[in-house]
Design a protein around this motif. Structure first.
Motif, PDB file in Angstrom:
ATOM      1  N   GLY A 192       0.801  -1.218   0.000  1.00 11.66           N
ATOM      2  CA  GLY A 192       0.000   0.000   0.000  1.00 11.66           C
ATOM      3  C   GLY A 192       0.832   1.264   0.000  1.00 11.66           C
ATOM      4  O   GLY A 192       2.061   1.222   0.006  1.00 11.66           O
ATOM      5  N   THR A 193       0.133   2.379   0.001  1.00  8.65           N
ATOM      6  CA  THR A 193       0.771   3.703  -0.020  1.00  8.65           C
ATOM      7  C   THR A 193       0.088   4.616   0.988  1.00  8.65           C
ATOM      8  O   THR A 193      -0.995   4.294   1.493  1.00  8.65           O
ATOM      9  N   ASN A 194       0.704   5.768   1.261  1.00  6.31           N
ATOM     10  CA  ASN A 194       0.052   6.756   2.117  1.00  6.31           C
ATOM     11  C   ASN A 194      -1.272   7.202   1.497  1.00  6.31           C
ATOM     12  O   ASN A 194      -2.250   7.434   2.200  1.00  6.31           O
ATOM     13  N   LYS A 195      -1.315   7.277   0.177  1.00 10.17           N
ATOM     14  CA  LYS A 195      -2.532   7.689  -0.522  1.00 10.17           C
ATOM     15  C   LYS A 195      -3.657   6.673  -0.300  1.00 10.17           C
ATOM     16  O   LYS A 195      -4.789   7.043   0.002  1.00 10.17           O
ATOM     17  N   SER A 196      -3.346   5.385  -0.429  1.00  9.06           N
ATOM     18  CA  SER A 196      -4.379   4.364  -0.205  1.00  9.06           C
ATOM     19  C   SER A 196      -4.810   4.331   1.258  1.00  9.06           C
ATOM     20  O   SER A 196      -5.987   4.117   1.569  1.00  9.06           O
ATOM     21  N   ALA A 197      -3.860   4.561   2.170  1.00 13.92           N
ATOM     22  CA  ALA A 197      -4.197   4.582   3.597  1.00 13.92           C
ATOM     23  C   ALA A 197      -5.085   5.772   3.924  1.00 13.92           C
ATOM     24  O   ALA A 197      -6.032   5.654   4.712  1.00 13.92           O
ATOM     25  N   LYS A 198      -4.793   6.923   3.316  1.00 14.24           N
ATOM     26  CA  LYS A 198      -5.612   8.113   3.557  1.00 14.24           C
ATOM     27  C   LYS A 198      -7.027   7.904   3.022  1.00 14.24           C
ATOM     28  O   LYS A 198      -8.009   8.277   3.669  1.00 14.24           O
ATOM     29  N   LYS A 199      -7.147   7.255   1.882  1.00 15.34           N
ATOM     30  CA  LYS A 199      -8.465   6.956   1.310  1.00 15.34           C
ATOM     31  C   LYS A 199      -9.257   6.046   2.259  1.00 15.34           C
ATOM     32  O   LYS A 199     -10.447   6.257   2.480  1.00 15.34           O
ATOM     33  N   HIS A 200      -8.594   5.054   2.823  1.00 14.95           N
ATOM     34  CA  HIS A 200      -9.228   4.146   3.787  1.00 14.95           C
ATOM     35  C   HIS A 200      -9.713   4.928   5.008  1.00 14.95           C
ATOM     36  O   HIS A 200     -10.841   4.736   5.482  1.00 14.95           O
ATOM     37  N   LEU A 201      -8.866   5.829   5.528  1.00 17.31           N
ATOM     38  CA  LEU A 201      -9.252   6.634   6.687  1.00 17.31           C
ATOM     39  C   LEU A 201     -10.442   7.538   6.369  1.00 17.31           C
ATOM     40  O   LEU A 201     -11.347   7.691   7.190  1.00 17.31           O
ATOM     41  N   LEU A 202     -10.437   8.134   5.186  1.00 15.59           N
ATOM     42  CA  LEU A 202     -11.542   9.018   4.797  1.00 15.59           C
ATOM     43  C   LEU A 202     -12.862   8.247   4.682  1.00 15.59           C
ATOM     44  O   LEU A 202     -13.928   8.801   4.940  1.00 15.59           O
ATOM     45  N   GLN A 203     -12.786   6.975   4.309  1.00 11.13           N
ATOM     46  CA  GLN A 203     -13.989   6.150   4.268  1.00 11.13           C
ATOM     47  C   GLN A 203     -14.530   5.918   5.680  1.00 11.13           C
ATOM     48  O   GLN A 203     -15.740   5.903   5.900  1.00 11.13           O
ATOM     49  N   MET A 204     -13.626   5.750   6.644  1.00 12.95           N
ATOM     50  CA  MET A 204     -14.049   5.510   8.026  1.00 12.95           C
ATOM     51  C   MET A 204     -14.444   6.799   8.737  1.00 12.95           C
ATOM     52  O   MET A 204     -15.333   6.789   9.583  1.00 12.95           O
ATOM     53  N   PHE A 205     -13.749   7.909   8.421  1.00 17.23           N
ATOM     54  CA  PHE A 205     -13.945   9.174   9.125  1.00 17.23           C
ATOM     55  C   PHE A 205     -14.228  10.322   8.161  1.00 17.23           C
ATOM     56  O   PHE A 205     -13.432  11.253   8.040  1.00 17.23           O
ATOM     57  N   PRO A 206     -15.344  10.302   7.462  1.00 19.45           N
ATOM     58  CA  PRO A 206     -15.614  11.368   6.493  1.00 19.45           C
ATOM     59  C   PRO A 206     -15.839  12.737   7.136  1.00 19.45           C
ATOM     60  O   PRO A 206     -15.667  13.753   6.489  1.00 19.45           O
ATOM     61  N   GLU A 207     -16.169  12.751   8.439  1.00 12.33           N
ATOM     62  CA  GLU A 207     -16.504  14.009   9.105  1.00 12.33           C
ATOM     63  C   GLU A 207     -15.327  14.674   9.819  1.00 12.33           C
ATOM     64  O   GLU A 207     -15.467  15.765  10.334  1.00 12.33           O
ATOM     65  N   VAL A 208     -14.173  14.042   9.873  1.00 13.41           N
ATOM     66  CA  VAL A 208     -13.021  14.640  10.566  1.00 13.41           C
ATOM     67  C   VAL A 208     -11.814  14.686   9.628  1.00 13.41           C
ATOM     68  O   VAL A 208     -11.733  13.932   8.666  1.00 13.41           O
TER      69      VAL A 208
END
Length: 170
Positions: free
Chosen positions: A16-32
């Motif tokens: 993976g990459t930082n970009k894929s990890a950030k996308k995963h986080l945004l899916q879990m935390f769209p409001e923060v």
């Protein structure tokens, strides 16, 4: 994984990459807001597969968004995570709740994760400060968040999983 010899080059397609990890986080935390350079679960999975066995204890003293704790939980490792700041609640504790509920992202499919287990969370709100706002040593471990704005310290720890992943059953 028994007998795994680590390679010296880990390609983004594998870990993976930082970009894929950030996308995963945004899916879990769209409001923060999320971290700029989160680590992908696949990378932490590779590291923990090499360095630990099911049931081992994993320590992460810079819990960040909780990736290491989430991966350790999905892999059947016990863990302790420590973090300073409000994101220990908005990101770390919330992420672990999602993992327990069967969060399907990251390595979930790879390890057959569908949820289970639990964790304990402790928040230390009052770190004693001296007249110069420096933390007073409260134990042999010098726990310090100064000069950060928040003085919250969160600790997350898990015990035995109530479900084992497919990777553990192999």
């Amino acid at each position: 994984t028994e007998g795994l010899t680590p390679s010296t080059l880990w390609l983004a397609a594998e870990v993976g990459t930082n970009k894929s990890a950030k996308k995963h986080l945004l899916q879990m935390f769209p409001e923060v807001s999320v971290f700029d350079t989160p680590k992908p679960e696949q990378l932490i999975y590779r590291i923990l597969s090499i360095a630990t066995n099911p049931g081992d204890l994993v320590l992460d003293v810079y819990l960040g968004s909780g990736t290491t704790a989430a991966v350790a939980h999905k892999m059947g490792r016990r863990y302790v995570g420590i973090e300073c700041g409000d994101h220990v609640i908005t990101h770390c504790a919330k992420r672990l709740q999602l993992v327990i509920g069967g969060e399907p992202g990251g390595i979930s499919k790879e390890v057959g994760w569908t949820g289970g287990g639990g964790f304990d969370f402790v928040e230390v709100n009052k770190i004693p400060l001296d007249s110069k706002r420096q933390p007073i040593r409260v134990s042999p471990l010098d726990i310090s968040c100064y000069p950060r704005k928040s003085r919250k310290i969160g600790l997350a720890a898990t015990g035995v999983q109530s479900q084992t992943s497919q990777a553990e059953r192999r």
